[in-house]
Design a protein around this motif. Structure first.
Motif, PDB file in Angstrom:
ATOM      1  N   THR A 182       0.821  -1.212   0.000  1.00  0.00           N
ATOM      2  CA  THR A 182       0.000   0.000   0.000  1.00  0.00           C
ATOM      3  C   THR A 182       0.855   1.263   0.000  1.00  0.00           C
ATOM      4  N   LEU A 191      -6.272   1.980  -7.297  1.00  0.00           N
ATOM      5  CA  LEU A 191      -7.512   2.330  -6.607  1.00  0.00           C
ATOM      6  C   LEU A 191      -8.172   3.541  -7.242  1.00  0.00           C
ATOM      7  N   ALA A 195     -11.919   3.265  -8.963  1.00  0.00           N
ATOM      8  CA  ALA A 195     -13.069   4.039  -8.484  1.00  0.00           C
ATOM      9  C   ALA A 195     -13.649   4.925  -9.572  1.00  0.00           C
ATOM     10  N   ALA A 226      -7.875   0.544   5.621  1.00  0.00           N
ATOM     11  CA  ALA A 226      -9.218   0.567   5.035  1.00  0.00           C
ATOM     12  C   ALA A 226      -9.729   1.988   4.866  1.00  0.00           C
ATOM     13  N   LYS A 228      -8.151   4.393   3.713  1.00  0.00           N
ATOM     14  CA  LYS A 228      -7.628   4.955   2.472  1.00  0.00           C
ATOM     15  C   LYS A 228      -8.639   4.846   1.339  1.00  0.00           C
ATOM     16  N   ALA A 229      -9.565   3.906   1.455  1.00  0.00           N
ATOM     17  CA  ALA A 229     -10.571   3.728   0.407  1.00  0.00           C
ATOM     18  C   ALA A 229     -11.398   4.990   0.200  1.00  0.00           C
ATOM     19  N   TYR A 232     -10.402   7.587  -2.328  1.00  0.00           N
ATOM     20  CA  TYR A 232     -10.565   7.241  -3.741  1.00  0.00           C
ATOM     21  C   TYR A 232     -12.027   7.162  -4.144  1.00  0.00           C
ATOM     22  N   MET A 234     -14.378   4.789  -2.718  1.00  0.00           N
ATOM     23  CA  MET A 234     -14.916   3.426  -2.665  1.00  0.00           C
ATOM     24  C   MET A 234     -15.074   3.024  -1.204  1.00  0.00           C
ATOM     25  N   GLY A 236     -14.530   1.138   2.284  1.00  0.00           N
ATOM     26  CA  GLY A 236     -13.452   0.448   2.969  1.00  0.00           C
ATOM     27  C   GLY A 236     -14.035  -0.465   4.025  1.00  0.00           C
ATOM     28  N   THR A 265     -14.180  -2.282  -3.986  1.00  0.00           N
ATOM     29  CA  THR A 265     -14.142  -2.225  -2.526  1.00  0.00           C
ATOM     30  C   THR A 265     -12.721  -2.519  -2.063  1.00  0.00           C
ATOM     31  N   LEU A 266     -12.291  -1.822  -1.029  1.00  0.00           N
ATOM     32  CA  LEU A 266     -10.999  -2.096  -0.395  1.00  0.00           C
ATOM     33  C   LEU A 266     -11.256  -2.784   0.939  1.00  0.00           C
ATOM     34  N   GLU A 268      -9.449  -4.449   4.238  1.00  0.00           N
ATOM     35  CA  GLU A 268      -8.230  -4.645   5.016  1.00  0.00           C
ATOM     36  C   GLU A 268      -8.461  -5.763   6.020  1.00  0.00           C
TER      37      GLU A 268
END
Length: 381
Positions: A182, A191, A195, A226, A228-229, A232, A234, A236, A265-266, A268
């Protein structure tokens, strides 16, 4: 000068929203404050018994696979092996949530996911033995080659997923990466494109605490990976990476969301790498035994075994059957990996390009000449 800048141009000029205006409500994208769990909670009562038993068998098989591959490395049969011991729940769940037509994009540590997807264990280890560029046909297996450079498989997953959506194909890509990945630019680019394009792709980050020897706290100051989603656009999801049932649920929901056109979807998964980074790593230099022992109490196999036993879904016979099946797999893998493969050095140039470049043809001719010269010397000519 672009078309839009040409005098008299009638090209479409989209009007972007003001820079201060959010493009989407961030609240639904935020992950939970703590990792989602099923095992040991009230949610476990609703879990499918057949699924739980299958997950258990796969985890036991995966643990034995990791142990056997590690032993093969010590015996010189593999050049290197990045073990996923302790992370088996992530590996197995990622493989089981996919349909036949879907694609898996693994990293170098994800050979177990590849095997759980149905690939021959010997083929999964061929790259790590140094016999081939990759040991299987990616198109046939619907598994991208094991990726050693960090995170470079993520943009590839997005590209395949986006192309499938444009063609109308019912395909979802699931890309696996470690927490160290990451920190790479490819992670950001993948990512962001996913998105923007609303590509049917799921990113699974296996946060095992360390990027080789670098702890997560020295990689990011974010509340979680998570989170971080949200940046973008999306969702997390934060999940207990040692809870196989929770992982299967969260990843399954993300895959189906992508399949319905809901976009990426992200996820973690909080897990732990019980063994060293590879056989070339000395993990005692950056973490203590007490830390490792603490995670042994949260072992993915033990968690699921406790749940199954408590619900009367697993007895001593079931434990023995799973262990025997895993041992049979290990014995077969050991026997086949101990057989010296018959290799053709000219295969170095096979499947690199559809049409070989001039440079590749030159290298091929040079190697052939060297091999013929060596053969002449051995023949005494």
């Amino acid at each position: 000068m672009t078309i839009q800048e040409m005098p008299g141009s009638t090209a479409y000029r989209p009007s972007p929203p003001p820079a201060w205006q959010p493009r989407t409500d961030p609240a639904p994208l935020l992950p939970d404050a703590s990792p989602y769990r099923v095992l040991g909670t009230g949610a476990a009562a609703g879990a499918d018994p057949a699924l739980l038993r299958r997950l258990y068998a796969e985890l036991v098989r995966g643990r034995r696979y990791n142990a056997q591959a590690t032993a093969l490395t010590r015996q010189g049969r593999l050049a290197v092996y990045p073990s996923s011991t302790g992370q088996e729940a992530c590996e197995v769940a990622a493989a089981l949530v996919l349909q036949e037509q879907d694609w898996l994009f693994p990293s170098y540590r994800d050979t177990l996911a590849v095997v759980a997807r149905g690939l021959d264990p010997v083929q999964a280890l061929t790259l790590l033995r140094g016999d081939w560029h990759t040991g299987y046909d990616p198109r046939e297996a619907r598994i991208a080659p094991l990726c050693t450079p960090l995170a470079t498989q993520l943009p590839h997953a997005v590209g395949l997923a986006h192309a499938a959506r444009l063609k109308g194909d019912d395909v979802v890509a699931l890309a696996m990466v470690g927490d160290g990945g990451t920190s790479e630019g490819d992670f950001h680019e993948a990512l962001n494109f996913a998105a923007v394009w609303q590509a049917p792709v799921v990113f699974l980050v296996q946060n095992n605490g360390f990027a080789i020897s670098v702890p997560l706290a020295k990689q990011t100051a974010a509340p979680s990976l998570a989170h971080k989603a949200v940046g973008y656009g999306m969702p997390g999801r934060l999940v207990d990476g040692n809870d196989a049932a929770a992982l299967h649920q969260v990843l399954g929901e993300a895959v189906e969301r992508a399949r319905r056109g809901g976009g990426p979807t992200l996820v973690e998964a909080i897990t732990y790498r019980m063994e060293a980074h590879t056989n070339a790593d000395d993990a005692t230099r950056y973490r203590g035994d007490a830390e490792v022992d603490a995670w042994r109490d949260h072992d993915p196999i033990a968690l699921l075994e406790r749940e199954l036993t408590a619900r009367g879904l697993l007895d001593e016979d079931g434990v023995r059957e799973a262990a025997e099946a895993a041992e049979a797999m290990a014995a077969d893998l050991r026997a086949r990996m101990n057989a010296d493969p018959v290799l053709d050095p000219m295969d170095l140039f096979t499947h690199v390009y559809a049409e070989r470049t001039g440079q590749l043809r030159e290298q091929e001719a040079q190697l052939r000449a060297e091999l013929e010269a060596e053969a002449d010397v051995e023949d005494g000519r």
